[in-house]
Design a protein around this motif. Structure first.
Motif, PDB file in Angstrom:
ATOM      1  N   UNK A 169      -6.670  -0.625  -8.244  1.00 20.20           N
ATOM      2  CA  UNK A 169      -7.812   0.063  -7.636  1.00 20.20           C
ATOM      3  C   UNK A 169      -7.971  -0.327  -6.171  1.00 20.20           C
ATOM      4  N   UNK A 170      -7.785  -1.609  -5.887  1.00 26.64           N
ATOM      5  CA  UNK A 170      -7.893  -2.083  -4.505  1.00 26.64           C
ATOM      6  C   UNK A 170      -6.820  -1.433  -3.626  1.00 26.64           C
ATOM      7  N   UNK A 171      -5.611  -1.266  -4.145  1.00 23.28           N
ATOM      8  CA  UNK A 171      -4.556  -0.640  -3.337  1.00 23.28           C
ATOM      9  C   UNK A 171      -4.848   0.843  -3.111  1.00 23.28           C
ATOM     10  N   UNK A 172      -5.464   1.507  -4.084  1.00 28.92           N
ATOM     11  CA  UNK A 172      -5.843   2.914  -3.906  1.00 28.92           C
ATOM     12  C   UNK A 172      -6.884   3.034  -2.795  1.00 28.92           C
ATOM     13  N   UNK A 173      -7.875   2.151  -2.809  1.00 32.17           N
ATOM     14  CA  UNK A 173      -8.907   2.177  -1.773  1.00 32.17           C
ATOM     15  C   UNK A 173      -8.281   1.971  -0.396  1.00 32.17           C
ATOM     16  N   UNK A 174      -7.361   1.040  -0.296  1.00 29.68           N
ATOM     17  CA  UNK A 174      -6.708   0.780   0.997  1.00 29.68           C
ATOM     18  C   UNK A 174      -5.792   1.923   1.412  1.00 29.68           C
ATOM     19  N   UNK A 175      -5.171   2.607   0.442  1.00 30.94           N
ATOM     20  CA  UNK A 175      -4.327   3.760   0.775  1.00 30.94           C
ATOM     21  C   UNK A 175      -5.165   4.895   1.356  1.00 30.94           C
TER      22      UNK A 175
END
Length: 102
Positions: free
Chosen positions: A51-57
C-alpha cells in the motif's frame, strides 16, 4: 508507569488487540498471543509495504500515514511509522453491521 504504558492500558480495554512492531517487523509490545501476533504481522507487513508503494507511485511526495480496512467481524487500523508500526484490531459491533454507509 511511562506514558506509553498508560496509553496502551487505556486502549487495551476498548479493542480486541493492540500490537506494536519494530522496524524489522517483530513484535515489541502486544496484547495478543504469540500465535496471533506472528500471523497478523506477517500479513499486515506485506500489505502495508504494498500500500505504501502504491501511494508513493501515485505521488512520490506523499507517504501513507494510516491504513484502515474492514473485514466481516473486525476492523484493522495500521499506523506505519519509520521505526515502528502500531496495529489495532477491533471487533465490529453487531448493531453497526446492518448500518449502511453514508
Amino acid at each position: 508507569m511511562s506514558e506509553i504504558e498508560e496509553a496502551i492500558n487505556r486502549v487495551k480495554g476498548r479493542v480486541k488487540g493492540l500490537l506494536i512492531t519494530g522496524p524489522d517487523g517483530n513484535s515489541v509490545r502486544s496484547t495478543m498471543t504469540k500465535a496471533e501476533d506472528s500471523k497478523l504481522t506477517g500479513y499486515i507487513n506485506q500489505l502495508v509495504d504494498k500500500a505504501r508503494s502504491v501511494v508513493r507511485d501515485v505521488n512520490p511526495a506523499n507517504d501513507m500515514t494510516l491504513l484502515r480496512f474492514t473485514l466481516k467481524r473486525h476492523e484493522i487500523l495500521v499506523t506505519p511509522g519509520r521505526n515502528f508500526r502500531i496495529i489495532v484490531l477491533q471487533e465490529i459491533n453487531k448493531s453497526e453491521e446492518g448500518a449502511k454507509p453514508t
